[in-house]
Write an enzyme that holds these catalytic residues in place. Structure first.
Site, PDB file in Angstrom:
ATOM      1  N   CYS A   2       0.862  -1.176   0.000  1.00 35.78           N
ATOM      2  CA  CYS A   2       0.000   0.000   0.000  1.00 35.78           C
ATOM      3  C   CYS A   2       0.895   1.221   0.000  1.00 35.78           C
ATOM      4  O   CYS A   2       2.073   1.138   0.324  1.00 35.78           O
ATOM      5  CB  CYS A   2      -0.876   0.041   1.245  1.00 35.78           C
ATOM      6  N   ARG A  27       1.816   1.180  -5.906  1.00 37.25           N
ATOM      7  CA  ARG A  27       1.964   0.258  -4.780  1.00 37.25           C
ATOM      8  C   ARG A  27       0.667  -0.493  -4.464  1.00 37.25           C
ATOM      9  O   ARG A  27       0.667  -1.437  -3.672  1.00 37.25           O
ATOM     10  CB  ARG A  27       2.414   1.031  -3.533  1.00 37.25           C
ATOM     11  N   TRP A  75      -3.738  -1.963  -1.528  1.00 34.95           N
ATOM     12  CA  TRP A  75      -3.785  -3.266  -2.175  1.00 34.95           C
ATOM     13  C   TRP A  75      -4.309  -4.208  -1.099  1.00 34.95           C
ATOM     14  O   TRP A  75      -3.634  -4.482  -0.109  1.00 34.95           O
ATOM     15  CB  TRP A  75      -2.394  -3.694  -2.632  1.00 34.95           C
ATOM     16  N   ASN A 101       0.288   0.138   6.119  1.00 30.84           N
ATOM     17  CA  ASN A 101       0.761  -0.796   5.102  1.00 30.84           C
ATOM     18  C   ASN A 101       1.358  -1.981   5.838  1.00 30.84           C
ATOM     19  O   ASN A 101       2.220  -1.789   6.696  1.00 30.84           O
ATOM     20  CB  ASN A 101       1.828  -0.109   4.237  1.00 30.84           C
ATOM     21  N   GLY A 102       0.893  -3.186   5.536  1.00 27.88           N
ATOM     22  CA  GLY A 102       1.417  -4.374   6.219  1.00 27.88           C
ATOM     23  C   GLY A 102       0.259  -5.233   6.680  1.00 27.88           C
ATOM     24  O   GLY A 102      -0.872  -5.076   6.220  1.00 27.88           O
ATOM     25  N   GLU A 481      10.859 -14.118 -18.714  1.00 30.39           N
ATOM     26  CA  GLU A 481      10.489 -12.721 -18.450  1.00 30.39           C
ATOM     27  C   GLU A 481       9.530 -12.209 -19.535  1.00 30.39           C
ATOM     28  O   GLU A 481       8.581 -11.476 -19.239  1.00 30.39           O
ATOM     29  CB  GLU A 481      11.761 -11.859 -18.372  1.00 30.39           C
ATOM     30  N   LYS A 485       5.749 -10.764 -18.842  1.00 23.51           N
ATOM     31  CA  LYS A 485       5.265  -9.435 -19.279  1.00 23.51           C
ATOM     32  C   LYS A 485       3.905  -9.566 -19.951  1.00 23.51           C
ATOM     33  O   LYS A 485       2.994  -8.793 -19.681  1.00 23.51           O
ATOM     34  CB  LYS A 485       6.252  -8.774 -20.256  1.00 23.51           C
ATOM     35  N   GLU A 488       1.159 -10.449 -17.248  1.00 20.99           N
ATOM     36  CA  GLU A 488       0.738  -9.459 -16.247  1.00 20.99           C
ATOM     37  C   GLU A 488       0.059  -8.238 -16.847  1.00 20.99           C
ATOM     38  O   GLU A 488      -0.814  -7.668 -16.199  1.00 20.99           O
ATOM     39  CB  GLU A 488       1.889  -9.064 -15.313  1.00 20.99           C
ATOM     40  N   HIS A 504       8.258 -32.496 -23.657  1.00 18.69           N
ATOM     41  CA  HIS A 504       7.905 -33.317 -22.493  1.00 18.69           C
ATOM     42  C   HIS A 504       6.535 -32.950 -21.934  1.00 18.69           C
ATOM     43  O   HIS A 504       6.240 -33.264 -20.783  1.00 18.69           O
ATOM     44  CB  HIS A 504       8.988 -33.194 -21.422  1.00 18.69           C
ATOM     45  N   LYS A 603       3.192  -3.172  -7.166  1.00 14.32           N
ATOM     46  CA  LYS A 603       4.616  -3.260  -7.507  1.00 14.32           C
ATOM     47  C   LYS A 603       5.451  -3.874  -6.391  1.00 14.32           C
ATOM     48  O   LYS A 603       6.352  -4.646  -6.650  1.00 14.32           O
ATOM     49  CB  LYS A 603       5.158  -1.876  -7.870  1.00 14.32           C
TER      50      LYS A 603
HETATM   51  O1  M6R Z   1      10.856  -5.539  -5.818  1.00 11.93           O
HETATM   52  P1  M6R Z   1      11.193  -6.918  -6.237  1.00 11.93           P
HETATM   53  O2  M6R Z   1      12.204  -6.993  -7.321  1.00 11.93           O
HETATM   54  O3  M6R Z   1      11.598  -7.805  -5.077  1.00 11.93           O
HETATM   55  O4  M6R Z   1       9.846  -7.522  -6.786  1.00 11.93           O
HETATM   56  C1  M6R Z   1       9.734  -8.885  -7.106  1.00 11.93           C
HETATM   57  C2  M6R Z   1       8.531  -9.120  -7.986  1.00 11.93           C
HETATM   58  O5  M6R Z   1       7.362  -8.813  -7.301  1.00 11.93           O
HETATM   59  C3  M6R Z   1       8.603  -8.281  -9.249  1.00 11.93           C
HETATM   60  O6  M6R Z   1       9.789  -8.531  -9.925  1.00 11.93           O
HETATM   61  C4  M6R Z   1       7.428  -8.573 -10.188  1.00 11.93           C
HETATM   62  O7  M6R Z   1       7.468  -9.894 -10.616  1.00 11.93           O
HETATM   63  C5  M6R Z   1       7.496  -7.609 -11.356  1.00 11.93           C
HETATM   64  N1  M6R Z   1       6.882  -6.351 -11.002  1.00 11.93           N
HETATM   65  C6  M6R Z   1       6.845  -8.133 -12.573  1.00 11.93           C
HETATM   66  O8  M6R Z   1       6.988  -7.256 -13.632  1.00 11.93           O
END
Ligand code: M6R
Length: 608
Positions: A2, A27, A75, A101-102, A481, A485, A488, A504, A603
């Protein structure tokens, strides 16, 4: 997960807080709220399910003038997104209000106790108990009451608390969730991160776990939970507010993709010396590095994919076992760890709960811990013996782009530095690597130019039923990766797979509606990859290949090709991912998705 912001000072607090919330929205963005103590001394609270824009509409053109207030963008963890569950939360008297937040892990027990004591709780959240605990403890001094309340909490928190009757004072506290104090000229701020306040001040205090900040327009007094004053230094934020704005791009993600050449330059600044790599941050721990006999990398999401490149290089260049594990698995099933284990924790935000917990576990068992992060002052830097920063600048889009390429580049430099100092990286090899690293920013620029075709391609692929991404060796992390992308931001299913595994099982998914995206850049495993590509083609799948400029063979085989410049294999992940980022971006735009703030995501993942 958050975003929190608080303000006390001479400005009109409402617009300052709304501005801060917009900048923190990455966030979490399922609800937002604001509390102000108006000039007439009333507590004004407005909170809405939905984004900050919805809150702003609800507040209208003339929100009450106020010199103090706090705001929150959420969030959801406990309690679905709704007006009622949105923060701030207030006590029974309506004088005390809290943003958080938490997670308060013992909130059920506390709720029962508070209800039995006559309190009325309105929401389904864990946070609301804090307002009522402060209410019970309040005897005229908000900071004292907050410290008493905090002693009852289990879990993680960054909190800001406001009492209507102390209209210049905010009290903030943190434990395992980020909170900073901003010190301005006759005004002060509290915020989850610097993006919210950098337009007003660059002077910040990064609070440590257990800190309680008593904040007034004149500054902040920081204490521990017992009330003893602790000294915290003031840091200067090294970037300006423009770095956290779109700068003419339609989305932050597109801007951040285009920033990658500059981010790579910045990541390498001061770290390439003639023909060698040197990370000064490692100097204090060099003695311990000499005894390392195993390397464990830990990370989540995109950072985990970047860490796969690091693991491969530590193993190859140091000649010791090295592997990467997602932090949420590592922490509950840790390998044997001792003083000869090097643990590298990779996290953009520096606040991912699983990565922090796994690092702490490794440190407690005697490992040498190095963090690789983009965030100065973040929690991970306190869990590690040395911190190596990405120097990528702020990344606002939820989908990581420039921090992925700088994570890979930084891990390459980290592995090279350690191997160099242990005498295990031949000079010629290091010289070749440094030359390739120096070319990288310009090549990234070219990769972006070459990927201009992705916009038109997206028209033809945006209605696919799903995607299969494959790669081998250093192409494998790029495939993972690239698939992430697409998933998400476009909400299309995509699998990222080791190309050799295709036959497999997952090959059964391929048909004319499920294209195969193959990372087929020049490498020692190129021919093997081509065989896998042909297997897909034989199943009627359209093939979209990422290939090295000048590869004439691939044009005959693939339906479409995304070209990237040639580089050393360990750096190929960086260039190969660029067209895949742009492809995902354009597919998401075609599908009308919220590119910067995709559904269900945030994020920073500060919960387990
Ligand atoms: O802040 P971090 O690198 O630890 O975050 C880890 C993941 O949450 C982050 O890499 C997430 O998978 C990406 N935002 C995806 O694009």
């Amino acid at each position: 997960m958050c975003g929190i912001v608080g303000y006390t000072g001479p400005r009109d607090a409402g617009p300052v807080l709304l501005d801060g919330l917009r900048r923190l929205e990455y966030r979490g963005y399922d609800s937002a709220g604001i509390a102000l103590v108006t000039e007439s001394g009333d507590l004004f609270v407005e909170k809405r399910a939905g984004k900050v824009a919805v809150l702003q509409d609800a507040m209208g053109d003339h929100p009450p003038r106020a010199g103090i207030g706090l705001g929150h963008t959420r969030w959801a963890t406990h309690g679905r997104p709704s007006d009622l569950n949105a923060h701030p939360h207030s006590d029974c008297t309506g004088r005390i209000t809290v943003v958080h937040n938490g997670i308060v892990e013992n909130f059920r027990e506390l709720r029962d106790e508070l209800k039995a004591g006559g309190h009325t709780l309105q929401s389904e959240t864990d946070t609301e108990v804090v307002a009522h605990l402060v209410e019970d403890a309040y005897a005229g001094d908000l900071a004292d009451a907050v410290r008493v309340a905090l002693a009852r909490l289990e879990g993680a928190y960054a909190l800001v608390v406001l009492h209507r009757d102390e209209p210049e004072r905010l009290v903030g506290a943190r434990l395992n969730a980020p909170l900073i104090v901003g010190i301005g000229a006759g005004e002060s701020f509290l915020a989850s991160d610097a993006a919210a306040i950098v337009a007003y001040t660059k002077q910040v205090i990064f609070l440590a776990d257990g800190d309680v900040a008593d904040v007034t327009p004149g500054g902040a007094v920081i204490t521990d939970l017992s009330g003893a004053v602790v000294e915290r230094k003031i840091d200067i934020i090294p970037w300006s507010v423009e770095a956290a704005e779109k700068g003419g791009y339609e989305h932050f993600m597109l801007k951040e993709i285009h920033e990658q050449p500059a981010a790579l330059t910045s990541a390498m600044t001061g770290r390439l010396r003639h023909d060698s790599v040197c990370l000064e941050e490692l100097d204090p721990i060099r003695d311990r590095l000499t005894g390392i006999d195993r390397v464990e990398l830990i990370a989540c999401g995109t950072a985990y994919y970047a860490s796969l490149v690091g693991a491969a290089l530590f193993q190859e260049w140091l000649g010791v076992p090295a592997r990467s594990t997602v932090a949420s698995e590592f922490r509950y099933s840790p390998p044997p760890i001792n003083a000869r284990t090097l643990v590298v924790a990779v996290t953009q935000s520096g606040e991912t709960a699983d990565t922090i917990a796994a690092s702490r576990l490794a440190g407690d068992r005697g490992a040498l811990v190095i963090s690789v992060t983009n965030t100065v002052g973040s929690a991970i830097t306190r869990e590690s013996h040395a911190a190596v920063f990405l120097q990528a600048g702020p990344e606002v889009a939820v989908a990581a782009t420039k921090t992925f390429v700088t994570q890979v580049a930084t891990l390459v430099m980290l592995a090279a530095d350690v191997a160099h100092h242990l005498g295990r990286l031949p000079a010629a090899k290091e010289q070749e690597l440094v030359a390739a690293l120096r070319r990288l920013p310009e090549q990234a620029e070219r990769a972006i130019e070459l990927a201009a075709t992705t916009e038109e391609m997206a028209d033809r692929y945006a209605e696919a039923a799903g995607f299969m991404y494959i790669g081998r060796s250093f192409g494998y992390p790029a495939a993972l990766e690239g698939a992430l992308k697409i998933k998400e931001i476009s909400y299309l299913h995509a699998e990222g797979y080791a190309a050799g595994e295709l036959k497999h099982g997952p090959i059964s998914l391929l048909d004319a509606d499920v294209p195969l995206v193959a990372v087929a850049t020049r490498s020692a495993v190129y021919e093997k990859l081509i065989s896998n590509l042909m297997e897909g083609k034989a199943r009627d799948a359209r093939v979209l290949a990422v290939a090295t400029e000048g590869d004439t063979q691939i044009e005959q085989l693939a339906t479409d090709v995304l070209w990237v410049p040639d580089t050393l294999e360990p750096l190929s992940t960086i260039l190969a991912v660029i067209p895949l980022q742009l492809f995902a971006y354009h597919v998401a735009v075609k599908r009308g998705r919220d590119v910067d703030q995709p559904r269900n995501l945030a994020k920073s993942v500060t919960v387990e």
